[in-house]
Each structure stands twice: as structure tokens, then as C-alpha cells.
Scaffold this motif. Sequence first.
Motif, PDB file in Angstrom:
ATOM      1  N   PRO A  79       0.881  -1.219  -0.036  1.00 48.87           N
ATOM      2  CA  PRO A  79      -0.012   0.131   0.048  1.00 48.87           C
ATOM      3  C   PRO A  79       0.906   1.113  -0.075  1.00 48.87           C
ATOM      4  N   ARG A  81       0.624   4.495  -0.862  1.00 47.23           N
ATOM      5  CA  ARG A  81       0.195   5.711  -0.282  1.00 47.23           C
ATOM      6  C   ARG A  81       0.306   5.547   1.142  1.00 47.23           C
ATOM      7  N   GLU A  82      -0.287   4.477   1.722  1.00 44.46           N
ATOM      8  CA  GLU A  82      -0.191   4.533   3.022  1.00 44.46           C
ATOM      9  C   GLU A  82       1.134   4.606   3.872  1.00 44.46           C
ATOM     10  N   GLU A  86       3.705   7.210   6.378  1.00 46.09           N
ATOM     11  CA  GLU A  86       4.362   6.929   7.476  1.00 46.09           C
ATOM     12  C   GLU A  86       5.418   7.704   7.767  1.00 46.09           C
TER      13      GLU A  86
END
Length: 221
Positions: A79, A81-82, A86
Motif C-alpha cells: 500500500p 500511499r499508506e 508513515e
Amino acid sequence: MPALNWSDIDTVLLDMDGTLLDLHYDNHFWLEHLPQRYAELHGVSRAMAELELQPLFEKNAGSLNWYCLDFWSAELNLPIRELKLETADLIALRPDADVFLAAVRDAGKRVVLITNAHRDSLSVKLERVALAPYFERLISSHDYGFPKEDAQFWNALQADINFDPARSLFIDDTLAILRSARAFGVAHLLAVRQPDSRKGPRDTQEFAALDDYRTLLEGLG
């Protein structure tokens, strides 16, 4: 760096990553954070992660895929984008970039952002840095289907915003992109000498180099 003749410039085209924003965020993400998270999420060593990622990076460099979060999410089964969120605390403006943007806008110039960043990446950065108010348009090369390195990007941009390349200034940190703009006829071109604040200055070869945004403001009014 020679002084700009602002009376010859109507439109200011600006790259984002490494030009307005410190490239440290992107370099850290792709070279450090992503390999580490790839290793963790796929159950391999960090060294093996880098061995698997490097040929993919080399194969896609300079293409639209290189900048596409959807492509990398599918290619790496991660993922992206996720994962970018971070490390979002590293997203930062280059010194005085906002001072420059405000001055150019207030002088009545057209100011347009043109970035190879994917729309998802653009949105992550705009959530952290208030760039949008300075610009007439925020354009991603994904809108056109061609990266800025490709001549077809510039044709699409011309059709979209109807700018005069002979009366335009373009600032970017990638030499291949500046050469593409020059081939299209953009008359005023500047490279960025130190796009990543954690790395040393670079050789910008045939292009005049930007060190300090405040130096560009002379004669602007």
C-alpha cells in the motif's frame, strides 16, 4: 546565476519535488523506508529487498510508471500511499520557496505547478504544505499520460493552459526534464543546485542553477 529579466516572463512553471519541496523526503522514502517495509511485509532480508527492488527501479526510471503510486502498489503488492504517510513528517518546503511564490503571484505572473508526482502523492504533500493557494493550476503529468521528460507532455500542457514558452520561466531539479522543456522552446530555465538538503550540491551542467529563492526576486515588482 544571471539575474532574471522579469519583464520578459509572463508565466512561471514550477516543479514540486526537489524544487519547491526538499527532496530528502522522497529520497528517504524510496531508498530507505520502502526497502525496509518491503522486507518486513514480504518476509525477506533488507539486502534481498534491495536486490529485488533495484532492477525494477532501473527499468522504470524516467517513465510515467516511475512516478505512479498505483503502479508500484500493484508491482510490489504494497500500500504505497499508506507507506508514504508513515514518513510524511519529513515533507518540508525548501527555504524561502513560499516567499518566492507569494512575490511572483503578487507581481501578477501566471504561476503553474507541473509535477510528475502521482495525484495521491501530490495530495499527501499538499496536506502537509500549503502550496495550493499560490498556483493558478496544479498539474500532474498523470493527467496527460506522459511524464515531463516526454515531448508529448509539453504539447499537452500547451493545449491545456495556452502559455507562451518564449515568455515562460521553468524551474526543475531534473536535467532531462529541463532539456525536454528547452526542446519545446521554453526560454528561461533554471536547475536546482541542491534539491536534497541532506546531500551535497550537484553539477547542473549547461543550466544556470538556483541556490537561493530570494536572489530571484531582484527586479520583480
